[in-house]
Scaffold this motif. Sequence first.
Motif, PDB file in Angstrom:
ATOM      1  N   TRP A 177       0.834  -1.248   0.012  1.00  0.00           N
ATOM      2  CA  TRP A 177       0.085  -0.163   0.115  1.00  0.00           C
ATOM      3  C   TRP A 177       0.922   1.152   0.127  1.00  0.00           C
ATOM      4  CZ3 TRP A 177      -1.810   2.916   4.705  1.00  0.00           C
ATOM      5  CH2 TRP A 177      -2.675   3.942   4.434  1.00  0.00           C
ATOM      6  N   GLN A 178       0.694   2.235  -1.123  1.00  0.00           N
ATOM      7  CA  GLN A 178       1.439   3.312  -1.056  1.00  0.00           C
ATOM      8  C   GLN A 178       2.974   3.146  -1.149  1.00  0.00           C
ATOM      9  OE1 GLN A 178      -0.846   5.095  -1.894  1.00  0.00           O
ATOM     10  NE2 GLN A 178      -1.528   6.582   0.009  1.00  0.00           N
ATOM     11  N   GLY A 179       3.129   1.942  -1.920  1.00  0.00           N
ATOM     12  CA  GLY A 179       4.366   1.440  -2.353  1.00  0.00           C
ATOM     13  C   GLY A 179       5.083   0.701  -0.985  1.00  0.00           C
ATOM     14  N   GLN A 180       4.400   0.687   0.178  1.00  0.00           N
ATOM     15  CA  GLN A 180       5.253  -0.095   1.134  1.00  0.00           C
ATOM     16  C   GLN A 180       4.334  -1.522   1.340  1.00  0.00           C
ATOM     17  OE1 GLN A 180       7.515   1.272   3.415  1.00  0.00           O
ATOM     18  NE2 GLN A 180       7.546   3.097   2.137  1.00  0.00           N
ATOM     19  N   LYS A 181       5.298  -2.285   1.838  1.00  0.00           N
ATOM     20  CA  LYS A 181       5.020  -3.867   1.884  1.00  0.00           C
ATOM     21  C   LYS A 181       4.239  -4.109   3.443  1.00  0.00           C
ATOM     22  CE  LYS A 181       6.124  -8.778   1.984  1.00  0.00           C
ATOM     23  NZ  LYS A 181       7.272  -9.495   1.670  1.00  0.00           N
ATOM     24  N   LEU A 182       3.106  -4.664   3.444  1.00  0.00           N
ATOM     25  CA  LEU A 182       2.366  -4.832   4.739  1.00  0.00           C
ATOM     26  C   LEU A 182       2.674  -6.068   5.266  1.00  0.00           C
ATOM     27  CD1 LEU A 182      -1.003  -3.334   3.490  1.00  0.00           C
ATOM     28  CD2 LEU A 182       0.626  -2.180   4.650  1.00  0.00           C
ATOM     29  N   GLU A 183       2.970  -5.950   6.492  1.00  0.00           N
ATOM     30  CA  GLU A 183       3.453  -7.254   7.224  1.00  0.00           C
ATOM     31  C   GLU A 183       2.338  -7.874   7.731  1.00  0.00           C
ATOM     32  OE1 GLU A 183       6.368  -8.361   6.692  1.00  0.00           O
ATOM     33  OE2 GLU A 183       7.257  -6.630   5.880  1.00  0.00           O
ATOM     34  N   LEU A 184       1.579  -8.611   6.988  1.00  0.00           N
ATOM     35  CA  LEU A 184       0.336  -9.250   7.402  1.00  0.00           C
ATOM     36  C   LEU A 184       0.196 -10.756   7.384  1.00  0.00           C
ATOM     37  CD1 LEU A 184      -1.947  -7.294   4.855  1.00  0.00           C
ATOM     38  CD2 LEU A 184      -1.610  -6.610   7.363  1.00  0.00           C
TER      39      LEU A 184
END
Length: 258
Positions: A177-184
């Motif tokens: 999201w917005q170029g940032q990887k989400l740690e999910l």
Amino acid sequence: MTHILLVEDDPAIAMSLKVTCKREGWDMTWLDNASSVLPMLHSDKARDLSAIIMDVGLPDGDGLSLCQQIRHATDIDTLKDLPIVFLTARSDEVDRILGLEMGGDDYCAKPFSPRELVARLKAIWRREQLLVQQSESYTTNDKVENTPSSNLSGQALTFENQSGVWHYQPLNYSLRWQGQKLELSNTERKILLSLLQAPNQVFSREQLLNAVSDYPDHRLARTIDSHVKSIRKQLATVDASIDVIHTHRGLGYALCPA
């Protein structure tokens, strides 16, 4: 070949599951303690892992804490998103909920049928594949543009809405999201993808539960609240000024604005 990591200190259970996996044509790596898991995940042998089956009670630690370590690891790349199914002798509802909230995707209460466990794993993989197919259909039907041309699979997805730009890469289960990887966790990623597929729809907790599990009767709808809370915390690390997920009292959740 499908490769399963089993973390279980009971040899009888391990041998039974090894036979079952062999019948399915799967490979299985068996570890009987918690301390060997992270080193194994850092090894070349872990590259083809498809899922982890983990006992909650281990001789040198507990599976819940180990699951949390895996989910928040920063040095094992996509392996931290592997489906995790807990094996537990604990019948208390709180323990089961805790396992799901710590990042587990499902659980089997001991004693259990190896065939049931296999069915649960297949259901998790099937649900994951269905989610990808639905996302692809959404992308095609709504003509979502600007899909990154550098993706090798051709199946990467781009969602654009009022909350920003989202990219999903099914080859490594990466959601940005917005170029940032989400740690999910695997479950959290499925919930967010479900919301992204229909940004103007309010999903009830039951609908979201059905979207992430083929065995919703074995989970409680209110665990969705805990997963959404965790998703919000992760989103806030990227941009705390945007309330991406909105709670509709008495109804459920939707992307903002809905």
